[in-house]
Scaffold this motif. Structure first.
Motif, PDB file in Angstrom:
ATOM      1  N   LYS A 136      26.163  42.194  33.483  1.00 64.08           N
ATOM      2  CA  LYS A 136      27.326  43.064  33.682  1.00 64.08           C
ATOM      3  C   LYS A 136      26.863  44.348  34.340  1.00 64.08           C
ATOM      4  CE  LYS A 136      31.734  43.028  33.297  1.00 64.08           C
ATOM      5  NZ  LYS A 136      32.492  41.985  33.980  1.00 64.08           N
ATOM      6  N   SER A 182      35.898  38.263  35.612  1.00 54.37           N
ATOM      7  CA  SER A 182      35.994  39.222  34.525  1.00 54.37           C
ATOM      8  C   SER A 182      37.423  39.210  33.952  1.00 54.37           C
ATOM      9  CB  SER A 182      35.568  40.610  34.989  1.00 54.37           C
ATOM     10  OG  SER A 182      35.051  41.357  33.911  1.00 54.37           O
ATOM     11  N   SER A 240      31.888  36.200  35.450  1.00 55.35           N
ATOM     12  CA  SER A 240      31.692  37.607  35.088  1.00 55.35           C
ATOM     13  C   SER A 240      32.273  37.891  33.700  1.00 55.35           C
ATOM     14  CB  SER A 240      32.330  38.538  36.131  1.00 55.35           C
ATOM     15  OG  SER A 240      31.935  39.875  35.913  1.00 55.35           O
ATOM     16  N   ILE A 260      28.272  36.091  37.607  1.00 56.20           N
ATOM     17  CA  ILE A 260      29.307  35.558  38.489  1.00 56.20           C
ATOM     18  C   ILE A 260      28.882  34.194  39.026  1.00 56.20           C
ATOM     19  CG2 ILE A 260      30.342  37.751  39.176  1.00 56.20           C
ATOM     20  CD1 ILE A 260      28.569  37.748  41.649  1.00 56.20           C
ATOM     21  N   CYS A 313      34.503  43.178  37.374  1.00 54.38           N
ATOM     22  CA  CYS A 313      33.419  42.560  38.133  1.00 54.38           C
ATOM     23  C   CYS A 313      33.121  43.424  39.355  1.00 54.38           C
ATOM     24  CB  CYS A 313      33.801  41.144  38.565  1.00 54.38           C
ATOM     25  SG  CYS A 313      32.575  40.357  39.625  1.00 54.38           S
TER      26      CYS A 313
END
Length: 614
Positions: free
Chosen positions: A204, A408, A430, A511, A607
């Motif tokens: 992250k 994300s 993500s 990702i 993300c």
């Protein structure tokens, strides 16, 4: 402690809102004069409604300008009246619809794909348009690509045309994909700015620019995996469409300086020799050539044509709903924020309202959520997902269709869908979370400014932009972030039928491409939006159905402003495409998400590794 208190949530949000209001305070008489001009033009646009005519045997001019988007950003009156930058955007659906209708339209003789003003489109979007071009060509009609210069995105689309024309002073050579970030650690330390970070997930990296001066190895690995996948798809797509030797693009770019010397520094010649274009023609030669194909418009002394937006206004009819059963398509594009948001952003309340509208329509049998988002507020993401879950609980299947990016928070809202569809080159995953709260207590201390006081508990007043974060408050926020990460893992595990531990293995903020995500179980199928719609109908067990777009209703003002901003952006490109605008876009892209941090719990699923349009 109530982490959802408006007072607590506002440290970052209030700071950037203050800056914005300060900028707006500098309105001058010049802006007032501009306002009068804008109003006059808007009124003219409102009453000048003469429909365009489509000459028989003409060319359809497909001339997208700016960035290719799935939903156009709303431009408000303040943006126009204050002289702010106007976004140049081309709606992907318009391009696809124009090609589909022109395919069987006897009035359209060919398509002229003018890519002179196309700046950028993410790869999944380019692939969808390339597929539509290929489908159009099955009609036997030609597609001619033209431009003075071709951007990298334009080269990909032009490759799928029957013929590619380039000005002798132009170029049509790609350079490859890259992802760079600007890092501020040393600068912030020099200014004594404290970056209070709370996160989970080693990949992250959204906050790395504030904590490092270079890219972490984890971030480098994740980004390179995406770039390699995109570059392979790009080069194979261009080489196949142009009949080039496999690997020839990489061979060219790996030895670019020598290749340029051989071409005597002439980029147009290099573009021609390497097969990216078919002919080098001046503007006059190009005009004469197109007149020979489509006939002459004697009034304008040019080839007969109709611009695709005019063509759509003249031919596009409201969708016929032959069937009572409906599949509702809802588009979610942009950053995910709490509350209401205009098109181009995803507001938890505004999007939930659309989902609820579809759920309460007795004729809607399935919902397709089209996502193009790198995330945002964790709280807002869960509000949206819960609204989708309510639709599922009422018996309406939900299918998530991922565009270029659904990562994300963009993945969070998709996680519980009955099926998830993605493009092979979609950026997704993500799965991670962080909290970020900058503070300037050290900066203020430089100048002898301090803060002191009393509180009834260890956490009261524990988060302050001027005082920093108290240890107790920091522990509370870290617990919130860790709990949010577990919630994210559990949500994905339950939605995907996976073990929480298995989700954690592929999470950590990493990702993935859509193709890899399918192998990992994060995605069900690879396909486009149309295939996702068919899947939704299958899940709803309906054979005959109409597809409806569930969208917020635009006011008359919003419609007029959109038309006017499109006119300004296309007619005065210097306003929207200049070095200052590009620099502004870069800064906004790198730092802009700070101004949108409005999660009541200071928890974010963003993300920053994901490729985005400026």
């Amino acid at each position: 402690m109530s982490t959802g208190s408006p007072k607590k949530r506002g440290i970052v949000f209030r700071f950037f809102r203050f800056l914005w209001r300060s900028v707006k305070a500098f309105n001058t008489l010049v802006f007032s004069l501009v306002s009068l001009f804008v109003i006059a033009v808007i009124l003219y646009a409102a009453f000048n409604q003469r429909g365009p005519k489509i000459p028989t045997g003409a060319a359809l001019l497909l001339n997208p300008a700016g960035n290719l988007v799935e939903q156009q950003t709303v431009v408000d009156a303040a943006t126009l009246l204050q002289g702010n930058e106007l976004p140049q955007q081309a709606l992907v659906k318009d391009l696809l619809d124009a090609l589909a209708m022109a395919k069987d339209d006897n009035k359209i003789e060919l398509v002229v794909l003018d890519l002179s003003k196309l700046e950028r489109g993410l790869l999944p979007t380019l692939e969808s348009i390339a597929t539509a071009i290929a489908d159009f060509k099955t009609s036997g009609k030609k597609v001619i690509a033209v431009a003075g210069n071709y951007s990298q995105s334009a080269i990909f689309l032009a490759a799928h045309a029957d013929e590619v024309l380039l000005n002798p002073e132009g170029m049509a050579v790609p350079e490859g994909f890259s992802m760079y970030s600007t890092y501020f650690k040393s600068f912030l330390e020099e200014q004594d700015v404290t970056v209070n970070l709370f996160k989970v997930g080693k990949y992250k990296s959204a906050v790395d620019p504030f904590l490092r001066d270079d890219m972490s190895e984890e971030d480098r690995t994740a980004r390179m995996a995406i770039l390699d996948a995109w570059w392979e798809a790009y080069t194979v797509g261009v080489e196949t469409a142009r009949g080039m030797e496999a690997g020839s693009i990489n061979a060219l770019l790996q030895n670019a300086p020598e290749q340029m010397r051989l071409a005597e520094g002439n980029l147009a010649r290099l573009s021609l020799e390497k097969g990216f274009v078919d002919r080098l023609v001046t503007d006059n030669e190009r005009r004469d050539y197109l007149i020979g194909l489509a006939g002459e418009d004697k009034q304008n002394k040019d080839y007969r044509r109709v611009a695709y937006k005019d063509y759509l206004r003249a031919t596009r009819l409201p969708p016929e709903q032959h069937h009572s059963d409906k599949v509702a398509v809802i588009t979610a594009v942009g950053d995910i924020v709490d509350g209401n948001a205009p098109a181009g952003e995803i507001g938890s309340q505004s999007l939930s309202k659309l989902i609820r509208k579809a759920r309460l329509d007795s004729n809607v049998k399935a919902i397709v959520l089209r996502i193009d988002s790198g995330g945002g507020s964790k709280t807002a993401s869960e509000v949206i997902r819960s609204e989708l879950q309510a639709a599922q609980d009422s018996g309406i299947p939900v299918v998530a269709s991922m565009g270029s990016v659904a990562a994300s928070g963009g993945y969070w809202i998709a996680a519980s869908a009955d099926e998830i569809w993605a493009s092979p080159t979609t950026v997704t995953g993500s799965i991670g979370i962080f909290g970020l709260m900058p503070s300037v207590e050290k900066t203020l201390a430089r100048y002898g400014i301090y803060s002191d006081g009393v509180a009834t508990t260890p956490i009261a007043g524990g988060a302050s932009f001027t005082r920093g974060i108290s240890p107790a408050y920091g522990e509370v926020l870290q617990a919130v972030i860790e709990g949010g990460y577990q919630q994210f893992l559990t949500t994905v595990a339950e939605g995907r039928g996976m073990d929480v531990g298995a989700v954690n293995e592929v999470a950590q903020g990493r990702i993935w491409t859509g193709k890899k995500a399918k192998q990992l179980g994060l995605v069900d199928e690879l396909g486009d939006q149309e295939q996702a719609i068919s899947a939704a109908a299958r899940l709803a067990d309906v054979k005959e159905y109409s597809v409806i777009q569930v969208e917020p209703e635009l006011s008359v003002e919003e419609i007029l402003l959109r038309r006017f901003s499109e006119t300004i952006a296309s007619s005065f490109p210097a306003i929207t495409n200049n070095p200052v605008s590009r620099l502004t876009n870069m800064v906004r892209q790198k730092l802009g998400f700070l101004g949108r941090l409005n999660d009541p719990n200071n928890a974010y699923v963003i993300c920053s590794d994901c490729p985005v349009l400026p």
